[in-house]
Motif scaffolding. Structure first.
Motif, PDB file in Angstrom:
ATOM      1  N   ASN A 150      -5.329  10.779  -7.185  1.00 19.08           N
ATOM      2  CA  ASN A 150      -4.666  10.274  -8.390  1.00 19.08           C
ATOM      3  C   ASN A 150      -3.752   9.115  -8.015  1.00 19.08           C
ATOM      4  OD1 ASN A 150      -3.794  10.238 -11.121  1.00 19.08           O
ATOM      5  ND2 ASN A 150      -1.925  11.317 -10.545  1.00 19.08           N
ATOM      6  N   SER A 151      -4.024   7.964  -8.619  1.00 21.61           N
ATOM      7  CA  SER A 151      -3.134   6.804  -8.489  1.00 21.61           C
ATOM      8  C   SER A 151      -3.049   6.245  -7.075  1.00 21.61           C
ATOM      9  CB  SER A 151      -1.710   7.174  -8.942  1.00 21.61           C
ATOM     10  OG  SER A 151      -1.573   6.883 -10.281  1.00 21.61           O
ATOM     11  N   LEU A 152      -4.106   6.401  -6.319  1.00 19.81           N
ATOM     12  CA  LEU A 152      -4.153   5.790  -4.971  1.00 19.81           C
ATOM     13  C   LEU A 152      -4.914   4.463  -5.000  1.00 19.81           C
ATOM     14  CD1 LEU A 152      -4.019   5.692  -1.840  1.00 19.81           C
ATOM     15  CD2 LEU A 152      -6.083   7.085  -1.813  1.00 19.81           C
TER      16      LEU A 152
ATOM     17  N   MET B 241       7.162   9.714   0.966  1.00 18.52           N
ATOM     18  CA  MET B 241       6.546  10.380  -0.187  1.00 18.52           C
ATOM     19  C   MET B 241       6.232  11.840   0.132  1.00 18.52           C
ATOM     20  SD  MET B 241       6.373   8.474  -2.853  1.00 18.52           S
ATOM     21  CE  MET B 241       5.009   8.565  -4.008  1.00 18.52           C
TER      22      MET B 241
ATOM     23  N   ASP C 227      -1.292  11.814   2.800  1.00 15.55           N
ATOM     24  CA  ASP C 227      -0.625  10.580   2.380  1.00 15.55           C
ATOM     25  C   ASP C 227      -0.134   9.856   3.629  1.00 15.55           C
ATOM     26  OD1 ASP C 227       0.567   9.594  -0.574  1.00 15.55           O
ATOM     27  OD2 ASP C 227       1.603   8.736   1.167  1.00 15.55           O
ATOM     28  N   GLY C 228      -0.087   8.520   3.526  1.00 18.01           N
ATOM     29  CA  GLY C 228       0.344   7.739   4.687  1.00 18.01           C
ATOM     30  C   GLY C 228       1.849   7.567   4.776  1.00 18.01           C
ATOM     31  N   ALA C 229       2.584   7.866   3.703  1.00 17.82           N
ATOM     32  CA  ALA C 229       4.024   7.561   3.667  1.00 17.82           C
ATOM     33  C   ALA C 229       4.868   8.809   3.890  1.00 17.82           C
ATOM     34  CB  ALA C 229       4.386   6.912   2.329  1.00 17.82           C
TER      35      ALA C 229
ATOM     36  N   GLU D 102       0.833  -1.215   0.000  1.00 18.39           N
ATOM     37  CA  GLU D 102       0.000   0.000   0.000  1.00 18.39           C
ATOM     38  C   GLU D 102       0.857   1.251   0.000  1.00 18.39           C
ATOM     39  OE1 GLU D 102      -3.313   0.553   2.542  1.00 18.39           O
ATOM     40  OE2 GLU D 102      -4.368  -1.123   1.618  1.00 18.39           O
ATOM     41  N   LEU D 103       1.616   1.454   1.049  1.00 18.24           N
ATOM     42  CA  LEU D 103       2.359   2.706   1.182  1.00 18.24           C
ATOM     43  C   LEU D 103       3.652   2.644   0.378  1.00 18.24           C
ATOM     44  CD1 LEU D 103       1.974   3.583   4.961  1.00 18.24           C
ATOM     45  CD2 LEU D 103       0.562   4.303   3.028  1.00 18.24           C
ATOM     46  N   MET D 104       4.031   3.790  -0.192  1.00 20.90           N
ATOM     47  CA  MET D 104       5.307   3.856  -0.912  1.00 20.90           C
ATOM     48  C   MET D 104       6.327   4.460   0.056  1.00 20.90           C
ATOM     49  SD  MET D 104       3.878   5.062  -4.623  1.00 20.90           S
ATOM     50  CE  MET D 104       5.483   5.208  -5.391  1.00 20.90           C
TER      51      MET D 104
ATOM     52  N   HIS E  21      -3.406   1.036  -5.055  1.00 18.38           N
ATOM     53  CA  HIS E  21      -2.545   0.658  -3.926  1.00 18.38           C
ATOM     54  C   HIS E  21      -3.331  -0.015  -2.810  1.00 18.38           C
ATOM     55  CE1 HIS E  21       1.448   2.370  -4.709  1.00 18.38           C
ATOM     56  NE2 HIS E  21       0.798   3.229  -5.460  1.00 18.38           N
TER      57      HIS E  21
ATOM     58  N   GLY F  83      -4.021  10.466  -0.901  1.00 18.17           N
ATOM     59  CA  GLY F  83      -2.860   9.749  -1.457  1.00 18.17           C
ATOM     60  C   GLY F  83      -2.045  10.688  -2.319  1.00 18.17           C
ATOM     61  N   CYS F  84      -1.703  11.851  -1.754  1.00 20.11           N
ATOM     62  CA  CYS F  84      -1.110  12.949  -2.544  1.00 20.11           C
ATOM     63  C   CYS F  84       0.340  12.699  -2.947  1.00 20.11           C
ATOM     64  CB  CYS F  84      -1.192  14.257  -1.765  1.00 20.11           C
ATOM     65  SG  CYS F  84      -0.203  14.190  -0.231  1.00 20.11           S
TER      66      CYS F  84
ATOM     67  N   CYS G  70      -3.103   7.718   7.258  1.00 20.29           N
ATOM     68  CA  CYS G  70      -3.462   6.572   6.412  1.00 20.29           C
ATOM     69  C   CYS G  70      -4.971   6.437   6.303  1.00 20.29           C
ATOM     70  CB  CYS G  70      -2.944   5.292   7.064  1.00 20.29           C
ATOM     71  SG  CYS G  70      -1.330   4.856   6.511  1.00 20.29           S
ATOM     72  N   LEU G  71      -5.416   6.044   5.137  1.00 11.60           N
ATOM     73  CA  LEU G  71      -6.809   5.630   4.973  1.00 11.60           C
ATOM     74  C   LEU G  71      -6.890   4.163   5.393  1.00 11.60           C
ATOM     75  CD1 LEU G  71      -7.869   7.046   1.492  1.00 11.60           C
ATOM     76  CD2 LEU G  71      -7.845   8.196   3.697  1.00 11.60           C
TER      77      LEU G  71
ATOM     78  N   TYR H  75      10.139   8.394  -7.733  1.00  5.40           N
ATOM     79  CA  TYR H  75       8.807   8.899  -8.099  1.00  5.40           C
ATOM     80  C   TYR H  75       8.814  10.424  -8.132  1.00  5.40           C
ATOM     81  CZ  TYR H  75       3.735   9.139  -8.436  1.00  5.40           C
ATOM     82  OH  TYR H  75       2.451   9.390  -8.871  1.00  5.40           O
TER      83      TYR H  75
HETATM   84  C1  LIG Z   1       1.350   6.320  -6.952  1.00  6.97           C
HETATM   85  S1  LIG Z   1       1.358   7.410  -5.585  1.00  6.97           S
HETATM   86  C2  LIG Z   1       0.401   8.752  -6.213  1.00  6.97           C
HETATM   87  C3  LIG Z   1       0.840  10.056  -5.639  1.00  6.97           C
HETATM   88  C4  LIG Z   1       0.109  11.297  -6.121  1.00  6.97           C
HETATM   89  N1  LIG Z   1      -1.317  11.210  -5.935  1.00  6.97           N
HETATM   90  C5  LIG Z   1       0.416  11.667  -7.549  1.00  6.97           C
HETATM   91  O1  LIG Z   1      -0.511  11.941  -8.294  1.00  6.97           O
HETATM   92  O2  LIG Z   1       1.584  11.718  -7.924  1.00  6.97           O
HETATM   93  C6  LIG Z   1       0.233   6.629  -4.447  1.00  6.97           C
HETATM   94  C7  LIG Z   1       0.332   7.206  -3.048  1.00  6.97           C
HETATM   95  O3  LIG Z   1      -0.708   6.674  -2.227  1.00  6.97           O
HETATM   96  C8  LIG Z   1      -0.168   6.498  -0.919  1.00  6.97           C
HETATM   97  N2  LIG Z   1      -1.012   5.532  -0.185  1.00  6.97           N
HETATM   98  C9  LIG Z   1      -1.183   4.231  -0.449  1.00  6.97           C
HETATM   99  N3  LIG Z   1      -2.035   3.658   0.421  1.00  6.97           N
HETATM  100  C10 LIG Z   1      -2.429   4.644   1.273  1.00  6.97           C
HETATM  101  C11 LIG Z   1      -3.317   4.685   2.383  1.00  6.97           C
HETATM  102  N4  LIG Z   1      -3.961   3.586   2.809  1.00  6.97           N
HETATM  103  N5  LIG Z   1      -3.477   5.864   3.026  1.00  6.97           N
HETATM  104  C12 LIG Z   1      -2.822   6.979   2.614  1.00  6.97           C
HETATM  105  N6  LIG Z   1      -1.962   6.996   1.555  1.00  6.97           N
HETATM  106  C13 LIG Z   1      -1.770   5.846   0.893  1.00  6.97           C
HETATM  107  C14 LIG Z   1       1.243   6.028  -1.164  1.00  6.97           C
HETATM  108  O4  LIG Z   1       2.071   6.197  -0.033  1.00  6.97           O
HETATM  109  C15 LIG Z   1       1.649   6.886  -2.348  1.00  6.97           C
HETATM  110  O5  LIG Z   1       2.262   8.081  -1.936  1.00  6.97           O
END
Ligand SMILES: C[S@@+](CC[C@H](N)C(=O)[O-])C[C@H]1O[C@@H](n2cnc3c(N)ncnc32)[C@H](O)[C@@H]1O
Length: 231
Positions: A130-132, A81, A76-78, A8-10, A135, A53-54, A105-106, A19
């Motif tokens: 976007n792109s969350l 990132m 964002d949870g990470a 999930e988390l990056m 994950h 998930g910014c 975290c969500l 990234y």
């Molecule tokens: C591919 S990145 C997309 C980042 C950004 N939205 C963009 O457009 O570039 C996905 C992000 O979602 C975050 N993420 C994944 N699972 C999550 C969760 N359960 N809660 C919060 N953030 C999460 C990851 O840590 C990562 O930073």
């Protein structure tokens, strides 16, 4: 092709750096323009925005520039990132006055937003991500957050990858879009495509979440969009 979830988390430092340094400017700008266009069509007066998930804030910074006076909470949870986002913001204090990053975290724990100033608290009129989705091991977590953080009339724009039909189609996308990228990004892109959902799967998620007010659309050769106003 079977879905294969990814972590999930990056939160690997090398992964986060690759990234943050990658150039997603064309697709990021296209998404911001699509969001602004939907806003215009909805004639909604947006008071505040949340970006779920910014990551390093690729979309958050662009949107904060396009909507300068609106409070924008980027979650964002990470920590890895968020680090480049915070460095960028600190390097130019005052450039994005309404933008605030939060590590959480969500699913969001109860009360996690209650310490924030009022404009950064729900309900949000614009919810973007976007792109969350790909994950998430439990995708309903995103749809529950959309319900909890929005209100009737709120505009939702979620973009994600969509899973290709076959390994050959996946490899064609890797070759077309990331052949010149660092190895760690190619690895992540392949894993993300395998972890992504198909439009029919997302429609079922929305149905189960009571969010049939949102529409799912295939976009270009590799994305899907979920958008609409909450009922
Ligand atoms: C591919 S990145 C997309 C980042 C950004 N939205 C963009 O457009 O570039 C996905 C992000 O979602 C975050 N993420 C994944 N699972 C999550 C969760 N359960 N809660 C919060 N953030 C999460 C990851 O840590 C990562 O930073």
């Amino acid at each position: 092709m079977q879905r294969r979830p990814e972590p999930e988390l990056m939160d690997e430092a090398q992964q986060a750096l690759a990234y943050a340094e990658a150039d997603f400017s064309r697709t990021d700008q296209a998404l911001v323009e699509a969001i602004l266009q939907r806003l215009q069509v909805s004639s909604l007066s947006v008071k505040n925005v949340v970006d779920l998930g910014c990551g390093p804030g690729n979309i958050s910074f662009r949107l904060a520039e396009a909507l300068p006076s609106r409070p924008l909470l980027a979650i964002d949870g990470a920590a890895a990132m968020l680090a480049p986002a915070l460095r960028r913001q600190q390097a130019e204090p005052g450039r994005w006055p309404g933008l605030r990053f939060l590590q959480a975290c969500l699913p969001l724990e109860d009360g996690v937003l209650s310490g924030l100033p009022l404009p950064f608290q729900p309900p949000f009129q614009l919810l973007i991500s976007n792109s969350l989705l790909h994950h998430l091991h439990q995708p309903e977590v995103l749809w529950r957050a959309v319900r909890e953080l929005g209100a009737p009339g709120s505009l939702v724009v979620v973009r994600d990858l969509r899973r290709p039909d076959s390994p050959a189609a996946l490899e064609a996308l890797v070759a077309r879009h990331v052949s010149a990228a660092p190895a760690v990004l190619q690895r992540d892109y392949r894993a993300s495509l395998q972890a992504a959902f198909r439009p029919d799967e997302v429609e079922e998620q929305l149905r189960q979440a009571g969010l049939s007010c949102l529409r799912v659309q295939a976009v270009e050769d590799r994305y899907l969009d979920v958008s609409g106003q909450l009922d």
